[in-house]
Design a protein around this motif. Structure first.
Motif, PDB file in Angstrom:
ATOM      1  N   PRO A  67      15.459  23.717 -27.370  1.00  0.00           N
ATOM      2  CA  PRO A  67      14.163  23.890 -28.052  1.00  0.00           C
ATOM      3  C   PRO A  67      12.965  23.467 -27.198  1.00  0.00           C
ATOM      4  N   ASP A  68      13.217  22.682 -26.169  1.00  0.00           N
ATOM      5  CA  ASP A  68      12.114  22.340 -25.274  1.00  0.00           C
ATOM      6  C   ASP A  68      12.640  22.306 -23.848  1.00  0.00           C
ATOM      7  N   GLY A  69      11.856  21.833 -22.927  1.00  0.00           N
ATOM      8  CA  GLY A  69      12.239  21.884 -21.520  1.00  0.00           C
ATOM      9  C   GLY A  69      11.422  22.919 -20.781  1.00  0.00           C
ATOM     10  N   GLU A  70      11.665  23.028 -19.471  1.00  0.00           N
ATOM     11  CA  GLU A  70      10.817  23.827 -18.598  1.00  0.00           C
ATOM     12  C   GLU A  70      10.702  25.287 -19.049  1.00  0.00           C
ATOM     13  N   VAL A  71      11.847  25.910 -19.346  1.00  0.00           N
ATOM     14  CA  VAL A  71      11.826  27.341 -19.662  1.00  0.00           C
ATOM     15  C   VAL A  71      11.180  27.572 -21.027  1.00  0.00           C
ATOM     16  N   ALA A  72      11.601  26.787 -22.038  1.00  0.00           N
ATOM     17  CA  ALA A  72      11.049  26.962 -23.390  1.00  0.00           C
ATOM     18  C   ALA A  72       9.546  26.705 -23.399  1.00  0.00           C
ATOM     19  N   ASN A  73       9.115  25.673 -22.679  1.00  0.00           N
ATOM     20  CA  ASN A  73       7.687  25.354 -22.661  1.00  0.00           C
ATOM     21  C   ASN A  73       6.878  26.447 -21.955  1.00  0.00           C
ATOM     22  N   HIS A  74       7.456  27.007 -20.875  1.00  0.00           N
ATOM     23  CA  HIS A  74       6.773  28.076 -20.138  1.00  0.00           C
ATOM     24  C   HIS A  74       6.618  29.305 -21.019  1.00  0.00           C
ATOM     25  N   VAL A  75       7.676  29.643 -21.757  1.00  0.00           N
ATOM     26  CA  VAL A  75       7.625  30.825 -22.625  1.00  0.00           C
ATOM     27  C   VAL A  75       6.647  30.586 -23.776  1.00  0.00           C
ATOM     28  N   ALA A  76       6.637  29.358 -24.322  1.00  0.00           N
ATOM     29  CA  ALA A  76       5.703  29.070 -25.420  1.00  0.00           C
ATOM     30  C   ALA A  76       4.264  29.243 -24.945  1.00  0.00           C
ATOM     31  N   ARG A  77       3.998  28.811 -23.711  1.00  0.00           N
ATOM     32  CA  ARG A  77       2.623  28.862 -23.212  1.00  0.00           C
ATOM     33  C   ARG A  77       2.246  30.275 -22.733  1.00  0.00           C
ATOM     34  N   HIS A  78       3.131  30.916 -21.987  1.00  0.00           N
ATOM     35  CA  HIS A  78       2.755  32.161 -21.296  1.00  0.00           C
ATOM     36  C   HIS A  78       3.370  33.430 -21.896  1.00  0.00           C
ATOM     37  N   GLY A  79       4.304  33.300 -22.824  1.00  0.00           N
ATOM     38  CA  GLY A  79       5.071  34.480 -23.223  1.00  0.00           C
ATOM     39  C   GLY A  79       6.042  34.835 -22.115  1.00  0.00           C
ATOM     40  N   ASP A  80       6.674  36.004 -22.221  1.00  0.00           N
ATOM     41  CA  ASP A  80       7.568  36.452 -21.146  1.00  0.00           C
ATOM     42  C   ASP A  80       6.718  36.644 -19.894  1.00  0.00           C
ATOM     43  N   ALA A  81       7.083  35.979 -18.809  1.00  0.00           N
ATOM     44  CA  ALA A  81       6.212  35.977 -17.633  1.00  0.00           C
ATOM     45  C   ALA A  81       7.018  35.700 -16.375  1.00  0.00           C
ATOM     46  N   ALA A  82       6.469  36.127 -15.234  1.00  0.00           N
ATOM     47  CA  ALA A  82       7.104  35.829 -13.955  1.00  0.00           C
ATOM     48  C   ALA A  82       6.881  34.354 -13.624  1.00  0.00           C
ATOM     49  N   LYS A  83       7.930  33.649 -13.292  1.00  0.00           N
ATOM     50  CA  LYS A  83       7.827  32.235 -12.936  1.00  0.00           C
ATOM     51  C   LYS A  83       8.012  32.028 -11.435  1.00  0.00           C
ATOM     52  N   VAL A  84       9.008  32.731 -10.854  1.00  0.00           N
ATOM     53  CA  VAL A  84       9.375  32.489  -9.455  1.00  0.00           C
ATOM     54  C   VAL A  84       9.252  33.784  -8.656  1.00  0.00           C
ATOM     55  N   ILE A  85       8.481  33.742  -7.578  1.00  0.00           N
ATOM     56  CA  ILE A  85       8.540  34.810  -6.572  1.00  0.00           C
ATOM     57  C   ILE A  85       9.324  34.206  -5.418  1.00  0.00           C
ATOM     58  N   ALA A  86      10.586  34.611  -5.299  1.00  0.00           N
ATOM     59  CA  ALA A  86      11.480  34.009  -4.302  1.00  0.00           C
ATOM     60  C   ALA A  86      11.428  34.810  -3.016  1.00  0.00           C
ATOM     61  N   LEU A  87      11.352  34.104  -1.898  1.00  0.00           N
ATOM     62  CA  LEU A  87      11.224  34.723  -0.577  1.00  0.00           C
ATOM     63  C   LEU A  87      12.434  34.362   0.271  1.00  0.00           C
TER      64      LEU A  87
END
Ligand code: FE2
Length: 375
Positions: free
Chosen positions: A82-102
């Protein structure tokens, strides 16, 4: 690289490249429901699932589906908690790009170089391993809550990264070959700061820039600069809002996304007409292009003059520069919020980004913005 061009579009990296980049490894999206997102990217966009991590593989807080098509790799990650990095990111931004991996030859060196030049550290270099070998990852902050993860995978032979298990996701639809570019929207006044970050920290060079004189419509405008690294393999346009009579599309993004973030991901195709035909049948929705756009097209881009009816039928845009032409089209936002979307692009020599289409595109976007009551 020809010496006769007015301005170099891609500057080759100097021989002593401090930040060698092999390309875009993958993009990780944090989403509200990774299982259903995987179904959407498979059935609408034609990706196949190649790897998975979740409770069954020992991941206790998140689940990830790795989707592949050509060289395009999307990682769809949802929260198990219910919380943590992924849940908090989705709550704030909606479905969104988090990592551009190189992909890099040496993740620790890339990380140390970036941090020494002023990048904010996010994840220290860490070696991870499983029965398929060893990979090394390290991450730095980019705009908003987006991060860049350096991926060193020379000694890894598994389906994605250690901890992921292989999935037999069948075949992909063969629509896309690679990620052409990834566009970031940043706050008013922050564009030059981020262009400077990519130049100073990542060793990128600026390719082109457009001012709001080039890209303005009646209601809104933006500024855009493009930075390129990895010998031209990695291209990041950066947009910021500019003054318009009404709320700009970049401001709308910043409001609904909750700050800076990835605006669109451009996927390269060898056959845009066939690809768009298939994507439409699969349910992907595209921005509409005003019919009048095609009246002037044969004069503006003579190379496509015999294709105009076909382009018009699918709403595909065309633009040209000194080196050739390109065809492009933009999807509607792919989530609930008016934020992230995709571009489909077919290049014939041109190395620009369709500046000549910005006005037509923005007018199309603003018609939709008006329907949402945000113009
Ligand atoms: Fe683009």
């Amino acid at each position: 690289v020809m010496a006769t061009r007015r301005a170099p579009i891609v500057t080759p990296d100097p021989p002593t490249d401090e930040m060698p980049l092999l390309g875009i490894d993958h993009i990780e999206l944090y989403v509200g429901n990774a299982m259903q997102a995987a179904y959407y990217y498979a059935h609408a966009f034609g990706f196949r699932e190649v790897a998975y991590a979740g409770l069954e593989t020992g991941s206790r807080d998140r689940v990830s589906h790795v989707m592949q098509q050509g060289d395009v790799r999307l990682v769809l990650t949802g929260s198990l908690r219910p919380d943590g990095e992924v849940a908090n990111h989705v709550a704030r931004h909606g479905d969104a790009a988090k990592v551009i991996a190189l992909t890099v030859p040496n993740a620790e060196r890339a990380y140390r170089t970036a941090v020494s030049k002023g990048a904010r550290a996010v994840h220290e270099p860490r070696e991870i391993r499983d029965e398929h070998g060893t990979a090394c990852l390290a991450s730095i902050a980019a705009y908003g809550e987006t991060i860049h993860t350096f991926v060193e995978r020379d000694d890894y032979a598994g389906p994605h990264l250690p901890g992921f298990r292989r999935v037999d996701g069948g075949t992909d639809a063969g629509l896309f070959t690679a990620i052409d570019h990834i566009v970031g929207n940043v706050e008013l006044g922050a564009m030059d700061e981020w262009v400077g970050f990519y130049e100073r920290v990542m060793g990128f060079t600026e390719m082109l820039h457009f001012t709001d004189d080039d890209i303005s419509t009646e209601y809104s405008a933006l500024m855009s600069k493009v930075v390129s690294g990895g010998g031209g393999r990695v291209k990041f346009p950066i947009n910021e809002p500019a003054e318009g009579l009404r709320k700009s599309q970049i401001e709308e993004y910043l409001e609904y996304h909750g700050g800076a973030g990835v605006q669109h991901i451009a996927l390269e195709t060898a056959d845009i007409v066939g690809t768009v035909r298939k994507l439409r049948r699969r349910g992907v929705q595209f921005l509409r292009t005003p019919d009048t756009y095609y009246d002037e097209l044969p004069e503006r881009v003579t190379a496509v003059s015999d294709q105009v009816d076909e382009l018009r039928a699918f709403g595909i845009l065309a633009d040209r520069d000194d080196e050739g032409y390109l065809l492009q089209i933009f999807t509607r936002p792919v989530g609930d919020r008016p934020t992230v979307f995709f571009e489909i692009i077919e290049r014939h020599g041109a190395r620009g980004f369709g500046a000549g289409n910005f006005k037509a595109l923005f007018e199309a976007i603003e018609r939709e913005q008006a329907l949402r009551g945000n113009l």
